[in-house]
Design an enzyme around this catalytic site. Structure first.
Site, PDB file in Angstrom:
ATOM      1  N   HIS A 127       0.357  19.990  55.701  1.00  0.00           N
ATOM      2  CA  HIS A 127      -0.667  20.894  55.170  1.00  0.00           C
ATOM      3  C   HIS A 127      -1.841  20.117  54.566  1.00  0.00           C
ATOM      4  O   HIS A 127      -3.005  20.387  54.867  1.00  0.00           O
ATOM      5  CB  HIS A 127      -0.084  21.838  54.113  1.00  0.00           C
ATOM      6  CG  HIS A 127      -1.152  22.499  53.291  1.00  0.00           C
ATOM      7  ND1 HIS A 127      -1.864  23.590  53.727  1.00  0.00           N
ATOM      8  CD2 HIS A 127      -1.671  22.172  52.071  1.00  0.00           C
ATOM      9  CE1 HIS A 127      -2.773  23.916  52.820  1.00  0.00           C
ATOM     10  NE2 HIS A 127      -2.678  23.076  51.807  1.00  0.00           N
ATOM     11  N   HIS A 132      -6.678  19.853  54.999  1.00  0.00           N
ATOM     12  CA  HIS A 132      -7.757  19.527  54.066  1.00  0.00           C
ATOM     13  C   HIS A 132      -8.619  18.336  54.477  1.00  0.00           C
ATOM     14  O   HIS A 132      -9.832  18.353  54.271  1.00  0.00           O
ATOM     15  CB  HIS A 132      -7.171  19.217  52.680  1.00  0.00           C
ATOM     16  CG  HIS A 132      -6.665  20.425  51.942  1.00  0.00           C
ATOM     17  ND1 HIS A 132      -7.497  21.337  51.338  1.00  0.00           N
ATOM     18  CD2 HIS A 132      -5.403  20.867  51.695  1.00  0.00           C
ATOM     19  CE1 HIS A 132      -6.779  22.289  50.748  1.00  0.00           C
ATOM     20  NE2 HIS A 132      -5.497  22.032  50.957  1.00  0.00           N
ATOM     21  N   GLU A 173      -8.570  27.171  50.514  1.00  0.00           N
ATOM     22  CA  GLU A 173      -7.267  27.412  51.148  1.00  0.00           C
ATOM     23  C   GLU A 173      -7.293  28.492  52.230  1.00  0.00           C
ATOM     24  O   GLU A 173      -6.659  28.340  53.265  1.00  0.00           O
ATOM     25  CB  GLU A 173      -6.215  27.782  50.093  1.00  0.00           C
ATOM     26  CG  GLU A 173      -5.844  26.653  49.144  1.00  0.00           C
ATOM     27  CD  GLU A 173      -5.129  25.479  49.810  1.00  0.00           C
ATOM     28  OE1 GLU A 173      -4.776  25.547  51.008  1.00  0.00           O
ATOM     29  OE2 GLU A 173      -4.959  24.452  49.113  1.00  0.00           O
ATOM     30  N   SER A 192      -3.386  24.997  58.778  1.00  0.00           N
ATOM     31  CA  SER A 192      -2.074  24.371  58.920  1.00  0.00           C
ATOM     32  C   SER A 192      -0.962  25.391  59.173  1.00  0.00           C
ATOM     33  O   SER A 192       0.208  25.024  59.218  1.00  0.00           O
ATOM     34  CB  SER A 192      -1.745  23.548  57.664  1.00  0.00           C
ATOM     35  OG  SER A 192      -1.591  24.397  56.535  1.00  0.00           O
TER      36      SER A 192
HETATM   37  N1  HBI Z   1      -1.794  19.658  43.185  1.00  0.00           N
HETATM   38  N2  HBI Z   1      -1.200  18.256  44.900  1.00  0.00           N
HETATM   39  C1  HBI Z   1      -1.831  19.359  44.479  1.00  0.00           C
HETATM   40  N3  HBI Z   1      -2.486  20.142  45.374  1.00  0.00           N
HETATM   41  C2  HBI Z   1      -3.142  21.255  44.974  1.00  0.00           C
HETATM   42  O1  HBI Z   1      -3.747  21.954  45.807  1.00  0.00           O
HETATM   43  C3  HBI Z   1      -3.113  21.613  43.618  1.00  0.00           C
HETATM   44  C4  HBI Z   1      -2.431  20.763  42.727  1.00  0.00           C
HETATM   45  N4  HBI Z   1      -2.395  21.070  41.413  1.00  0.00           N
HETATM   46  C5  HBI Z   1      -3.100  22.215  40.891  1.00  0.00           C
HETATM   47  C6  HBI Z   1      -3.776  23.039  41.885  1.00  0.00           C
HETATM   48  N5  HBI Z   1      -3.766  22.728  43.143  1.00  0.00           N
HETATM   49  C7  HBI Z   1      -4.462  24.310  41.454  1.00  0.00           C
HETATM   50  O2  HBI Z   1      -4.059  24.648  40.170  1.00  0.00           O
HETATM   51  C8  HBI Z   1      -5.976  24.246  41.460  1.00  0.00           C
HETATM   52  O3  HBI Z   1      -6.488  24.275  42.730  1.00  0.00           O
HETATM   53  C9  HBI Z   1      -6.588  25.394  40.754  1.00  0.00           C
HETATM   54 FE    FE Z   2      -3.895  23.140  50.130  1.00  0.00          FE
END
Ligand code: HBI
Ligand code: FE
Length: 269
Positions: A127, A132, A173, A192
């Site tokens: 994913h 991304h 997303e 994804s």
């Molecule tokens: N950590 N690895 C990872 N990937 C994310 O998309 C992610 C995260 N921690 C917090 C988070 N997303 C969301 O809380 C924020 O996009 C708001």
């Molecule tokens: Fe993501």
């Protein structure tokens, strides 16, 4: 983020939650599973992905197995000044926003199990990378995500992360874009996904609404099924311009007119 049981190995993570990718540790079975995931999506993306994503993946040579983050980071740095940072999985908001605010995209190191081929709750390397990373080669998208990271750190101070997380959800997303070829996906959760990528474009059931910042920030989302609604941008320029203003008054306005606390699911990917 709530406190679900996370499955990555956080024991070796640094204070910024970065880890070594340790690429040599992936098994032949894992590379083969990644290739199978890639091949399934490769059949769909020509018809459903936005042109920016399609253009970038072509330069990446990412079909052979789980990519080496260091190699791709060299290309990314040359292109838009971003790099990949390996992480054990979901990381706390402050660490996540801190990486984005420094043009580092956190990519999970582990790959799903074969029985999770069709659906996985937490983001894995497929994913994070397939969904991304290609768009980080688009200069406007890359700048937008940098601004988002800075906005995230600010939202934490303003107790507004929930509203900003909805923006991430409905754009980065699960975002759709109008293109010369019709509506296409640019959201990583769509790109994804084996099922939702066609659904988000073709199925008559979900709403497809024009991008509307305040409406997005008021709209809850579900993490465990296909979306009931998508927001459609016309371009990454529009996304960049639409998210350029200072959100402080918007947060205040939404908080002062919000209905009494509805239950909101915590975020996955
Ligand atoms: N950590 N690895 C990872 N990937 C994310 O998309 C992610 C995260 N921690 C917090 C988070 N997303 C969301 O809380 C924020 O996009 C708001
Ligand atoms: Fe993501």
């Amino acid at each position: 983020m709530g406190k679900p049981q996370l499955r990555g190995d956080y024991s070796r993570a640094g204070s910024d939650y970065s880890v070594e990718q340790d690429w040599g540790r992936y098994t032949a079975e894992e590379h083969a599973l990644y290739r199978r995931l890639y091949e399934r999506q490769a059949k769909l993306v020509p018809q459903y992905a936005c042109p920016e994503w399609i253009g970038a993946i072509a330069t990446l040579d990412a079909a052979g197995g789980i990519p080496q983050f260091d190699v791709v980071s060299v290309l990314l740095r040359q292109s838009t000044g971003w790099e990949i940072v390996a992480v054990p999985g979901l990381i706390p908001d402050d660490a996540f926003f801190g990486h984005l605010a420094n043009r580092r995209f956190p990519v999970t190191v582990w790959l799903r199990k074969p029985e999770e081929f069709d659906y996985i709750v937490e983001p894995d390397v497929f994913h994070d990378f397939f969904g991304h990373v290609p768009l980080l080669f688009d200069p406007v998208y890359a700048d937008h995500l940098h601004e988002y990271g800075k906005g995230g750190l600010k939202a934490m101070r303003l107790d507004a992360v929930k509203m900003l997380a909805r923006l991430y959800w409905y754009t980065i997303e699960f975002g759709l874009m109008n293109t010369p070829y019709g509506v296409r996906a640019y959201g990583a959760g769509l790109l994804s996904s084996g099922g939702e990528l066609a659904y988000c474009v073709d199925d008559p059931r979900p709403q497809r609404l024009p991008f509307d910042l305040e409406r997005i920030m008021r709209t809850d989302y579900q993490i465990d099924r296909y979306q009931d609604r998508y927001f459609v941008i016309d371009s990454f320029d529009q996304l960049m311009r639409g998210t350029a203003p200072d959100f402080t008054p918007i947060y205040a306005h939404i908080k002062s007119s919000a209905p009494p606390a509805a239950t909101t699911p915590t975020r996955g990917a």
